[in-house]
Motif scaffolding. Structure first.
Motif, PDB file in Angstrom:
ATOM      1  N   MET A  60       4.962 -16.411  12.818  1.00  0.00           N
ATOM      2  CA  MET A  60       3.892 -16.854  11.925  1.00  0.00           C
ATOM      3  C   MET A  60       2.596 -17.216  12.646  1.00  0.00           C
ATOM      4  O   MET A  60       1.497 -16.907  12.161  1.00  0.00           O
ATOM      5  CB  MET A  60       4.374 -18.067  11.110  1.00  0.00           C
ATOM      6  CG  MET A  60       5.391 -17.714  10.042  1.00  0.00           C
ATOM      7  SD  MET A  60       4.698 -16.565   8.826  1.00  0.00           S
ATOM      8  CE  MET A  60       5.968 -16.630   7.564  1.00  0.00           C
ATOM      9  N   GLN A  63       0.161 -14.493  13.180  1.00  0.00           N
ATOM     10  CA  GLN A  63      -0.445 -14.043  11.930  1.00  0.00           C
ATOM     11  C   GLN A  63      -1.739 -14.808  11.657  1.00  0.00           C
ATOM     12  O   GLN A  63      -2.749 -14.228  11.226  1.00  0.00           O
ATOM     13  CB  GLN A  63       0.538 -14.257  10.762  1.00  0.00           C
ATOM     14  CG  GLN A  63       1.810 -13.453  10.855  1.00  0.00           C
ATOM     15  CD  GLN A  63       1.557 -11.965  10.747  1.00  0.00           C
ATOM     16  OE1 GLN A  63       0.766 -11.514   9.921  1.00  0.00           O
ATOM     17  NE2 GLN A  63       2.218 -11.198  11.592  1.00  0.00           N
ATOM     18  N   TYR A  64      -1.713 -16.102  11.938  1.00  0.00           N
ATOM     19  CA  TYR A  64      -2.886 -16.942  11.690  1.00  0.00           C
ATOM     20  C   TYR A  64      -4.033 -16.587  12.635  1.00  0.00           C
ATOM     21  O   TYR A  64      -5.197 -16.443  12.215  1.00  0.00           O
ATOM     22  CB  TYR A  64      -2.502 -18.416  11.849  1.00  0.00           C
ATOM     23  CG  TYR A  64      -3.628 -19.380  11.550  1.00  0.00           C
ATOM     24  CD1 TYR A  64      -3.850 -19.824  10.240  1.00  0.00           C
ATOM     25  CD2 TYR A  64      -4.469 -19.839  12.559  1.00  0.00           C
ATOM     26  CE1 TYR A  64      -4.885 -20.711   9.964  1.00  0.00           C
ATOM     27  CE2 TYR A  64      -5.505 -20.716  12.284  1.00  0.00           C
ATOM     28  CZ  TYR A  64      -5.708 -21.155  10.989  1.00  0.00           C
ATOM     29  OH  TYR A  64      -6.739 -22.024  10.708  1.00  0.00           O
ATOM     30  N   ARG A  73      -9.039 -19.872   5.775  1.00  0.00           N
ATOM     31  CA  ARG A  73      -8.679 -19.197   4.521  1.00  0.00           C
ATOM     32  C   ARG A  73      -7.926 -17.898   4.775  1.00  0.00           C
ATOM     33  O   ARG A  73      -6.858 -17.652   4.215  1.00  0.00           O
ATOM     34  CB  ARG A  73      -9.935 -18.919   3.698  1.00  0.00           C
ATOM     35  CG  ARG A  73      -9.641 -18.212   2.380  1.00  0.00           C
ATOM     36  CD  ARG A  73     -10.875 -18.111   1.524  1.00  0.00           C
ATOM     37  NE  ARG A  73     -11.338 -19.448   1.101  1.00  0.00           N
ATOM     38  CZ  ARG A  73     -12.403 -19.646   0.335  1.00  0.00           C
ATOM     39  NH1 ARG A  73     -13.123 -18.608  -0.100  1.00  0.00           N
ATOM     40  NH2 ARG A  73     -12.748 -20.871  -0.007  1.00  0.00           N
ATOM     41  N   TRP A  76      -4.407 -18.546   6.559  1.00  0.00           N
ATOM     42  CA  TRP A  76      -3.322 -18.967   5.671  1.00  0.00           C
ATOM     43  C   TRP A  76      -2.926 -17.853   4.719  1.00  0.00           C
ATOM     44  O   TRP A  76      -1.762 -17.732   4.329  1.00  0.00           O
ATOM     45  CB  TRP A  76      -3.728 -20.214   4.899  1.00  0.00           C
ATOM     46  CG  TRP A  76      -3.721 -21.451   5.740  1.00  0.00           C
ATOM     47  CD1 TRP A  76      -4.788 -22.190   6.118  1.00  0.00           C
ATOM     48  CD2 TRP A  76      -2.566 -22.060   6.330  1.00  0.00           C
ATOM     49  NE1 TRP A  76      -4.404 -23.237   6.918  1.00  0.00           N
ATOM     50  CE2 TRP A  76      -3.028 -23.184   7.062  1.00  0.00           C
ATOM     51  CE3 TRP A  76      -1.207 -21.778   6.335  1.00  0.00           C
ATOM     52  CZ2 TRP A  76      -2.179 -24.019   7.774  1.00  0.00           C
ATOM     53  CZ3 TRP A  76      -0.351 -22.613   7.044  1.00  0.00           C
ATOM     54  CH2 TRP A  76      -0.836 -23.704   7.750  1.00  0.00           C
ATOM     55  N   ALA A  77      -3.886 -17.024   4.347  1.00  0.00           N
ATOM     56  CA  ALA A  77      -3.559 -15.872   3.490  1.00  0.00           C
ATOM     57  C   ALA A  77      -2.655 -14.894   4.232  1.00  0.00           C
ATOM     58  O   ALA A  77      -1.723 -14.323   3.646  1.00  0.00           O
ATOM     59  CB  ALA A  77      -4.847 -15.174   3.054  1.00  0.00           C
ATOM     60  N   ILE A  79      -0.560 -15.689   6.659  1.00  0.00           N
ATOM     61  CA  ILE A  79       0.764 -16.321   6.759  1.00  0.00           C
ATOM     62  C   ILE A  79       1.514 -16.194   5.435  1.00  0.00           C
ATOM     63  O   ILE A  79       2.717 -15.872   5.406  1.00  0.00           O
ATOM     64  CB  ILE A  79       0.616 -17.800   7.159  1.00  0.00           C
ATOM     65  CG1 ILE A  79       0.181 -17.912   8.623  1.00  0.00           C
ATOM     66  CG2 ILE A  79       1.926 -18.559   6.931  1.00  0.00           C
ATOM     67  CD1 ILE A  79      -0.051 -19.329   9.086  1.00  0.00           C
ATOM     68  N   LYS A  80       0.818 -16.427   4.322  1.00  0.00           N
ATOM     69  CA  LYS A  80       1.461 -16.317   3.008  1.00  0.00           C
ATOM     70  C   LYS A  80       1.945 -14.900   2.759  1.00  0.00           C
ATOM     71  O   LYS A  80       3.055 -14.681   2.249  1.00  0.00           O
ATOM     72  CB  LYS A  80       0.477 -16.737   1.925  1.00  0.00           C
ATOM     73  CG  LYS A  80       1.071 -16.723   0.524  1.00  0.00           C
ATOM     74  CD  LYS A  80       0.057 -17.179  -0.500  1.00  0.00           C
ATOM     75  CE  LYS A  80       0.667 -17.144  -1.914  1.00  0.00           C
ATOM     76  NZ  LYS A  80      -0.313 -17.591  -2.944  1.00  0.00           N
ATOM     77  N   ASN A  81       1.118 -13.932   3.124  1.00  0.00           N
ATOM     78  CA  ASN A  81       1.508 -12.531   2.934  1.00  0.00           C
ATOM     79  C   ASN A  81       2.724 -12.175   3.784  1.00  0.00           C
ATOM     80  O   ASN A  81       3.648 -11.501   3.321  1.00  0.00           O
ATOM     81  CB  ASN A  81       0.336 -11.627   3.300  1.00  0.00           C
ATOM     82  CG  ASN A  81       0.689 -10.160   3.153  1.00  0.00           C
ATOM     83  OD1 ASN A  81       0.927  -9.657   2.055  1.00  0.00           O
ATOM     84  ND2 ASN A  81       0.739  -9.447   4.272  1.00  0.00           N
ATOM     85  N   ARG A  82       2.731 -12.659   5.027  1.00  0.00           N
ATOM     86  CA  ARG A  82       3.879 -12.394   5.912  1.00  0.00           C
ATOM     87  C   ARG A  82       5.141 -13.050   5.368  1.00  0.00           C
ATOM     88  O   ARG A  82       6.239 -12.477   5.426  1.00  0.00           O
ATOM     89  CB  ARG A  82       3.570 -12.926   7.312  1.00  0.00           C
ATOM     90  CG  ARG A  82       4.642 -12.650   8.349  1.00  0.00           C
ATOM     91  CD  ARG A  82       4.759 -11.179   8.652  1.00  0.00           C
ATOM     92  NE  ARG A  82       5.612 -10.944   9.810  1.00  0.00           N
ATOM     93  CZ  ARG A  82       5.921  -9.744  10.274  1.00  0.00           C
ATOM     94  NH1 ARG A  82       5.443  -8.660   9.674  1.00  0.00           N
ATOM     95  NH2 ARG A  82       6.703  -9.608  11.332  1.00  0.00           N
ATOM     96  N   TRP A  83       4.999 -14.237   4.833  1.00  0.00           N
ATOM     97  CA  TRP A  83       6.153 -14.970   4.297  1.00  0.00           C
ATOM     98  C   TRP A  83       6.785 -14.226   3.134  1.00  0.00           C
ATOM     99  O   TRP A  83       8.006 -14.122   3.039  1.00  0.00           O
ATOM    100  CB  TRP A  83       5.700 -16.360   3.864  1.00  0.00           C
ATOM    101  CG  TRP A  83       6.790 -17.184   3.241  1.00  0.00           C
ATOM    102  CD1 TRP A  83       7.083 -17.296   1.914  1.00  0.00           C
ATOM    103  CD2 TRP A  83       7.739 -17.994   3.926  1.00  0.00           C
ATOM    104  NE1 TRP A  83       8.151 -18.139   1.719  1.00  0.00           N
ATOM    105  CE2 TRP A  83       8.573 -18.582   2.938  1.00  0.00           C
ATOM    106  CE3 TRP A  83       7.965 -18.309   5.254  1.00  0.00           C
ATOM    107  CZ2 TRP A  83       9.608 -19.452   3.262  1.00  0.00           C
ATOM    108  CZ3 TRP A  83       8.998 -19.181   5.578  1.00  0.00           C
ATOM    109  CH2 TRP A  83       9.804 -19.730   4.594  1.00  0.00           C
ATOM    110  N   THR A  84       5.952 -13.690   2.251  1.00  0.00           N
ATOM    111  CA  THR A  84       6.487 -13.045   1.057  1.00  0.00           C
ATOM    112  C   THR A  84       6.990 -11.628   1.326  1.00  0.00           C
ATOM    113  O   THR A  84       7.914 -11.163   0.653  1.00  0.00           O
ATOM    114  CB  THR A  84       5.414 -12.997  -0.043  1.00  0.00           C
ATOM    115  OG1 THR A  84       4.242 -12.333   0.464  1.00  0.00           O
ATOM    116  CG2 THR A  84       5.034 -14.397  -0.488  1.00  0.00           C
TER     117      THR A  84
END
Length: 360
Positions: A60, A63-64, A73, A76-77, A79-84
């Protein structure tokens, strides 16, 4: 656990359970303490979650900073995309089960290896393995031949660096395939093969107990300079002494030659990279690492030639069984198609065949 990788789960968890139970039974019977020699992160109930979180963080954080350019912004976007998209339920199962099984297998391996002198006593096959070495080298010492070919200067430091790099690479390669494998099958293939090769290597220690030429015929290596490998060998010598003669319950003895797990594991890495990675230079690096490691095992006296041959054999078996367990077919077409697959989710299970009703 999903049915798609049920066979991999059975082989992986079953082999791990066999290693863990064997280590615990031997510890009880021999009245030896079961320890985690790498327990610098605290007790196991903390260590395993920390290892999983470390794997998550290693994926992660870049990714940031890399994808999101360290901008809050966009970072974090990313990281969120990688998480999902990447950290699916199936990926979590692979990472948690894989790290847990490898951890238990490795700790069990260290303990079972340490119990070797207490089970086998003074039985050693160094003389027989040494005679075989000399026969294969037409009456010469393999180490002496390699010293004359490569010299004992800068080449010794190069070979030592490659040999010692194996230790951190073991954990790194596990993380790479569990977290960043291009599809889940590769992750299961790799970790199942890893657990199998360490288990088979442990069993081989009890088939032909031996110390290795560097310990048994140490005078053959007096012309070598001080390197990281010589420091490691000294550490293992004093660790063995602490366990056998000083009765130190906090240490393990880690001296055993047959079979060579350095050879087996590096070959397994090369095979996995050959069939799961497209980059040609990564493949060349993996096979070069395997070749240099074999030379280093003989050059420094860690192993006899037969140890390396046995290491190659257990790697091939582990690679094949691990692939079978993960559902990988070994035809040229299947292997070529696997290189093109990218999947962070489990493939759909085949639909049951429909049963046609009988005509009346």
């Amino acid at each position: 656990m999903a049915r798609v990788y049920r066979r991999a789960h059975v082989v992986l968890i079953g082999t791990t359970a066999l290693m863990g139970i064997t280590a615990l039974v031997m510890s009880t019977v021999l009245d030896r303490k079961f320890i985690d020699p790498e327990g610098f992160l605290g007790p196991s109930f903390l260590r395993l979650p920390l290892l999983v979180l470390a794997a998550l963080g290693a994926d992660m954080v870049p990714q940031y900073f890399w994808v999101g350019r360290a901008r809050p912004r966009t970072g974090w976007a990313a990281i969120k995309n990688r998480w999902t998209t990447h950290w699916t339920k199936a990926r979590w199962i692979l990472v948690v089960v894989g790290i847990g099984c490898f951890y238990v297998t490795y700790v069990s391996y260290r303990n079972i290896k340490s119990y070797l002198p207490f089970v086998m006593g003074e039985t050693k096959y160094d003389r027989e393995l040494h005679v075989l070495d000399r026969a294969m080298f037409f009456g010469h010492e393999p180490a002496s031949v390699l010293h004359s070919i490569f010299g004992t200067g800068i080449s010794a430091h190069f070979l030592s660096t490659v040999y010692v790099a194996f230790l951190p690479l073991v954990a790194i390669m596990v993380a790479v395939y569990l977290v960043w494998s291009r599809n889940l099958r590769f992750g299961y293939w790799f970790i199942t093969s890893q657990v199998l090769v360490w288990t088979l290597g442990t069993a081989m220690y009890y088939c032909l107990p031996s110390l290795g030429p560097g310990f048994r015929y140490h005078w053959l290596f007096t012309d070598l300079p001080n390197t990281g490998t010589s420091e490691l060998m000294d550490s293992l010598f004093y660790g063995r002494k602490s366990v056998l003669h000083d009765g130190d319950p906090r240490r393990v003895q880690s001296v055993a030659a047959f079979a060579s797990l350095h050879t087996g594991v590096t070959l397994l890495w090369a095979l996995m990279i050959q069939y799961t990675v497209r980059n040609r230079w990564v493949k060349i690096l993996a096979w070069s690492n395997f070749g240099v490691t074999i030379v280093a095992t003989l050059y420094f006296g860690w192993h006899y030639v037969a140890d390396d041959i046995a290491g190659i054999a257990i790697a091939l078996v582990s690679f094949a069984v691990g692939g079978w367990a993960a559902g990988q077919k070994f035809s040229k077409k299947a292997l070529r198609e696997a290189l093109g697959e990218v999947s962070d989710v489990e493939p759909p299970e085949p639909e049951p065949a429909t049963v046609r009703s009988r005509e009346t």
